[in-house]
Design a protein around this motif. Structure first.
Motif, PDB file in Angstrom:
ATOM      1  N   MET A  92       0.844  -1.204   0.000  1.00 29.85           N
ATOM      2  CA  MET A  92       0.000   0.000   0.000  1.00 29.85           C
ATOM      3  C   MET A  92       0.877   1.251   0.000  1.00 29.85           C
ATOM      4  N   GLY A  93       1.955   1.218   0.784  1.00 29.29           N
ATOM      5  CA  GLY A  93       2.900   2.335   0.782  1.00 29.29           C
ATOM      6  C   GLY A  93       3.479   2.558  -0.605  1.00 29.29           C
ATOM      7  N   GLY A  94       3.766   1.464  -1.306  1.00 28.84           N
ATOM      8  CA  GLY A  94       4.264   1.569  -2.678  1.00 28.84           C
ATOM      9  C   GLY A  94       3.249   2.230  -3.603  1.00 28.84           C
ATOM     10  N   ALA A  95       1.990   1.890  -3.422  1.00 28.78           N
ATOM     11  CA  ALA A  95       0.939   2.516  -4.227  1.00 28.78           C
ATOM     12  C   ALA A  95       0.871   4.018  -3.941  1.00 28.78           C
ATOM     13  N   PHE A  96       0.959   4.384  -2.660  1.00 29.59           N
ATOM     14  CA  PHE A  96       0.958   5.810  -2.313  1.00 29.59           C
ATOM     15  C   PHE A  96       2.168   6.523  -2.912  1.00 29.59           C
ATOM     16  N   ASP A  97       3.302   5.828  -3.005  1.00 34.66           N
ATOM     17  CA  ASP A  97       4.504   6.424  -3.594  1.00 34.66           C
ATOM     18  C   ASP A  97       4.282   6.744  -5.069  1.00 34.66           C
ATOM     19  N   ILE A  98       3.606   5.866  -5.774  1.00 37.63           N
ATOM     20  CA  ILE A  98       3.306   6.116  -7.181  1.00 37.63           C
ATOM     21  C   ILE A  98       2.328   7.282  -7.308  1.00 37.63           C
ATOM     22  N   ILE A  99       1.301   7.260  -6.483  1.00 39.79           N
ATOM     23  CA  ILE A  99       0.246   8.278  -6.554  1.00 39.79           C
ATOM     24  C   ILE A  99       0.778   9.662  -6.203  1.00 39.79           C
ATOM     25  N   PHE A 114      12.884   5.751   2.137  1.00 43.96           N
ATOM     26  CA  PHE A 114      13.841   5.089   3.033  1.00 43.96           C
ATOM     27  C   PHE A 114      13.109   4.170   3.998  1.00 43.96           C
ATOM     28  N   LEU A 115      12.029   4.664   4.562  1.00 43.62           N
ATOM     29  CA  LEU A 115      11.263   3.856   5.508  1.00 43.62           C
ATOM     30  C   LEU A 115      10.600   2.675   4.805  1.00 43.62           C
ATOM     31  N   SER A 116       9.817   2.944   3.772  1.00 42.04           N
ATOM     32  CA  SER A 116       8.989   1.913   3.151  1.00 42.04           C
ATOM     33  C   SER A 116       9.758   0.958   2.245  1.00 42.04           C
ATOM     34  N   PHE A 117      10.820   1.438   1.594  1.00 46.13           N
ATOM     35  CA  PHE A 117      11.490   0.617   0.593  1.00 46.13           C
ATOM     36  C   PHE A 117      12.902   0.174   0.979  1.00 46.13           C
TER      37      PHE A 117
END
Length: 186
Positions: free
Chosen positions: A46-53, A77-80
Motif C-alpha cells: 500500500m505504501g508503494g501505491a501511495f509512492d506512485i500516486i 527510506f522507511l517503506s522501501f
C-alpha cells in the motif's frame, strides 16, 4: 483547503499522500515486530501505491517542491529500505545464531546503508518537478520489490539453508542500488 493545491504548502495533496506512505511503513514495522508478516507485506505494498500516486499528483498539479522531495525520500527510506530489510531479518534470519547471525546483521546494515546512500545521491541530483528518462542504479522501490520476490521464493522453497541465498540476493540488490545500471523511468 487551498493549502492542498499550493506547491509551497508542506501539507499539499502530494505531501499528504506521501505521509500516507510513511504511515503504511510505520504500521508495517509494527506488524513485523508482532510476526504478522502478511499484514506487514500488504501495508508495504500500500505504501508503494501511495509512492506512485504522490508523484503523479505532484507532477499533474505542479505541487513539487524541495520539502516534498525530502519527504518523499524519507518515505522511500522507511517503506522501501528499512521495512523490507527488517521484514527479511525478522522472518528469515531470526533463527540464526553465532557467526551466521552476525553475517546476516552485517549484510542487512549494508543494504540499509546502500539504500540510504542511493536516496541521498538521488536528492543531490534531483530538481523539483523534473523526471529523468531513466534511473542510474536500481531505484529503492524496485529494490524493495526484488527483496519481496526473494522472500516469496524463500517462503515457497522452505529450505533450511535458504537464508544463505536470501543473504546473497540482499548483497546483489544492495550493490545494484548504487550501480551504473540504467533503469527506464515509468
Amino acid at each position: 483547503m487551498q493549502f492542498l493545491w499550493r506547491s509551497t504548502s508542506h501539507f499539499n495533496l502530494a505531501n499528504l499522500v506521501t505521509m500516507a506512505n510513511i504511515t503504511c511503513g510505520l504500521l508495517a514495522t509494527y506488524f513485523i515486530t508482532q510476526n504478522h508478516f502478511m499484514v506487514a507485506a500488504v501495508l508495504a505494498w500500500m505504501g508503494g501505491a501511495f509512492d506512485i500516486i504522490d508523484g503523479k499528483i505532484a507532477r499533474k498539479f505542479g505541487l513539487s517542491n524541495e520539502f516534498g522531495i525530502q519527504l518523499d525520500s524519507f518515505a522511500d527510506f522507511l517503506s522501501f529500505v528499512l521495512v523490507p530489510t527488517f521484514f527479511i531479518f525478522q522472518s528469515v534470519y531470526t533463527h540464526l545464531g553465532g557467526v551466521s547471525l552476525v553475517v546476516a546483521s552485517i549484510v542487512s546494515i549494508y543494504y540499509v546503508i546502500s539504500g540510504l546512500r542511493r536516496l541521498i545521491q538521488f536528492n543531490i541530483n534531483a530538481d523539483a518537478g523534473e523526471v529523468a528518462k531513466h534511473f542510474t542504479g536500481v531505484p529503492t522501490p524496485l529494490g524493495a520489490i526484488l527483496l519481496w520476490i526473494v522472500w516469496l521464493v524463500w517462503l515457497g522453497l522452505n529450505i533450511s539453508f535458504g537464508w544463505v541465498g536470501v543473504l546473497a540476493m540482499m548483497i546483489l540488490i544492495g550493490a545494484l542500488l548504487n550501480s551504473k545500471v540504467k533503469i527506464p523511468h515509468l
